[in-house]
Design an enzyme around this catalytic site. Structure first.
Site, PDB file in Angstrom:
ATOM      1  N   ASP A 108      -4.198  -4.922   6.098  1.00 56.89           N
ATOM      2  CA  ASP A 108      -4.816  -5.652   4.741  1.00 56.89           C
ATOM      3  C   ASP A 108      -3.813  -6.812   4.520  1.00 56.89           C
ATOM      4  O   ASP A 108      -2.557  -6.383   4.337  1.00 56.89           O
ATOM      5  CB  ASP A 108      -4.868  -4.832   3.546  1.00 56.89           C
ATOM      6  CG  ASP A 108      -5.557  -5.570   2.551  1.00 56.89           C
ATOM      7  OD1 ASP A 108      -6.339  -6.658   2.880  1.00 56.89           O
ATOM      8  OD2 ASP A 108      -5.203  -5.359   1.393  1.00 56.89           O
TER       9      ASP A 108
ATOM     10  N   MET B  32       0.074   1.255   5.069  1.00 54.61           N
ATOM     11  CA  MET B  32      -0.735   1.486   6.524  1.00 54.61           C
ATOM     12  C   MET B  32      -1.820   0.392   6.636  1.00 54.61           C
ATOM     13  O   MET B  32      -2.350  -0.103   5.483  1.00 54.61           O
ATOM     14  CB  MET B  32      -1.493   2.761   6.452  1.00 54.61           C
ATOM     15  CG  MET B  32      -2.426   3.229   5.537  1.00 54.61           C
ATOM     16  SD  MET B  32      -2.996   4.812   5.509  1.00 54.61           S
ATOM     17  CE  MET B  32      -4.114   5.149   4.122  1.00 54.61           C
TER      18      MET B  32
ATOM     19  N   SER C 172       0.673  -1.095  -0.151  1.00 52.47           N
ATOM     20  CA  SER C 172      -0.014   0.046   0.114  1.00 52.47           C
ATOM     21  C   SER C 172       0.743   1.301   0.051  1.00 52.47           C
ATOM     22  O   SER C 172       1.685   1.393  -0.864  1.00 52.47           O
ATOM     23  CB  SER C 172      -0.961   0.061   1.214  1.00 52.47           C
ATOM     24  OG  SER C 172      -1.944   1.176   1.245  1.00 52.47           O
ATOM     25  N   THR C 173       0.876   2.093   1.133  1.00 53.64           N
ATOM     26  CA  THR C 173       1.844   3.217   1.260  1.00 53.64           C
ATOM     27  C   THR C 173       3.207   3.051   1.075  1.00 53.64           C
ATOM     28  O   THR C 173       3.711   2.268   1.709  1.00 53.64           O
ATOM     29  CB  THR C 173       1.391   3.937   2.366  1.00 53.64           C
ATOM     30  OG1 THR C 173      -0.011   4.156   2.689  1.00 53.64           O
ATOM     31  CG2 THR C 173       2.086   5.339   2.509  1.00 53.64           C
TER      32      THR C 173
ATOM     33  N   HIS D 112      -2.611  -1.256  -3.232  1.00 49.73           N
ATOM     34  CA  HIS D 112      -3.814  -0.231  -3.184  1.00 49.73           C
ATOM     35  C   HIS D 112      -3.746   0.760  -4.153  1.00 49.73           C
ATOM     36  O   HIS D 112      -2.959   1.944  -3.955  1.00 49.73           O
ATOM     37  CB  HIS D 112      -4.170   0.113  -1.710  1.00 49.73           C
ATOM     38  CG  HIS D 112      -4.097  -1.054  -0.917  1.00 49.73           C
ATOM     39  ND1 HIS D 112      -3.890  -0.832   0.645  1.00 49.73           N
ATOM     40  CD2 HIS D 112      -4.611  -2.159  -0.870  1.00 49.73           C
ATOM     41  CE1 HIS D 112      -4.253  -2.137   1.043  1.00 49.73           C
ATOM     42  NE2 HIS D 112      -4.526  -2.932   0.287  1.00 49.73           N
TER      43      HIS D 112
END
Length: 350
Positions: free
Chosen positions: A293, A290, A169-170, A196
């Site tokens: 998941d 973050m 993600s991030t 993401h």
């Protein structure tokens, strides 16, 4: 109190973002373009900057470059959901931005309720983020061969011996570049990636990764046969699941399931793979991002006999997802991002 500098040439966007952040308890200052933003860095000394991509006088990419050289700090890009916006945002992530936020479109008042929790969550995570992406850019430039395309092996047909399932993600695009550039063209298992991102961004991400690494990288926009020598990136705005069609192992996009909070969902990808492939033939890799998941599914994978790798805190931009996997006891190995490719190869060595 976390201090946030909002940089945007639109008075309306500045007001909307500022009001959301102020109501959430952040101290906020504003700037109308990159020139004002650089001046405000010295006066306001923000902990986080939200930075519009397209602005007059000095655009977001030029401003970001100056910030990362002169006064490095977490920067979140605010970008339009267009192909051009996707390309600019990915360039910004290479230059050191830690995350991005789709710019509100249409009737702003209708988008605020949806935008507010996402903005607050991203700024909160960015305030604790590790600003280290420019190092990854240097590594990437060192491995490029000018503008020449890297030679690609033929994807090898037939049932693969196993699958590698990657969640990010991030900070994910930089982490993916670091890992995939070190994976050789003879890597024996397909690699599936859930990053993401919005739908308009993942095709550009796949194309960039394809130009960087020896494997064949493509976005999964429809049912796609899984073959060794391929990296399969989940299409944004959907989830990617593993299934079988006429006995053949495939990846395909599926409508987002509200039971899963983030999309493309790492959790759903891993659990779908476990439905069709024996756990001992699966390796899960959870990297920077973050939230949590994928942590639950990869813990279940390890308990069922699969193997897992969590990115180490020292290299993660945000140690949310891999940290959750470690805390659950679901990580076989904990490695800095630069050693993950080597660990994968070691796990598959005869």
């Amino acid at each position: 109190m976390t201090k946030v500098l909002v940089v945007d040439d639109s008075a309306l966007i500045r007001r909307v973002l500022s009001e959301i952040l102020t109501d959430a308890g952040f101290e906020v200052a504003i700037a109308r373009d990159g020139v004002e933003a650089l001046a405000m860095l010295q006066v306001f000394e923000p902990d986080v900057v939200t930075l519009d991509v397209q602005m007059p006088r000095m655009g977001g990419l030029e401003c970001l470059d100056r910030i990362m050289i002169e006064r490095p700090r977490p920067v979140i890009m605010v970008s339009s959901l267009t192909r051009e916006g996707a390309e600019e945002t990915l360039s910004a992530l290479e230059l050191g931005a830690v995350d991005f936020l789709p710019k509100p479109d249409g009737v702003i008042s209708l988008a605020v309720d949806e935008l507010a929790p996402v903005l607050v969550e991203k700024v909160t995570a960015a305030a604790t983020a590790r600003v280290g992406a420019p190092r990854r850019l240097v590594e990437r430039l060192r491995t490029r061969r000018g503008d020449e395309a890297l030679p690609k092996p033929r994807r090898r047909s037939g049932e693969p011996d196993g699958l590698v399932l990657v969640g990010t993600s991030t900070g994910g695009p930089g982490a993916l570049e670091t890992v995939l550039k070190d994976v050789g063209g003879d890597f024996p298992w397909p690699i599936l990636v859930a990053q993401h991102m919005p739908a308009t961004f993942t095709a550009s991400l796949a194309a960039r990764l394809d130009g960087l690494c020896a494997l064949d990288v493509l976005e999964v926009a429809g049912p796609t046969r899984l073959e060794a020598g391929g990296v399969y990136v989940a299409r944004g705005g959907a989830d990617m699941v593993v299934s079988r069609r006429a006995g053949i192992l495939v990846a395909l996009p599926a409508p987002t399931d509200p039971a899963f909070r983030w999309h493309p969902s790492v959790e759903r990808l891993v659990r779908s793979a476990m439905d069709h492939v024996a756990a001992e033939r699966l390796i899960g890799v959870l990297m920077t991002g973050m939230g949590d998941d994928g942590a639950g599914a990869m813990t279940a994978l390890r308990e069922a006999g699969g193997r897992t790798i969590a990115e180490a805190e020292q290299s993660a931009v945000v140690w949310g997802m891999p940290g959750a996997l470690v805390r659950m006891g679901g990580a076989d190995a904990i490695e800095p991002v630069g050693r993950i490719a080597g660990r994968l190869s070691a796990m598959l060595a005869p």
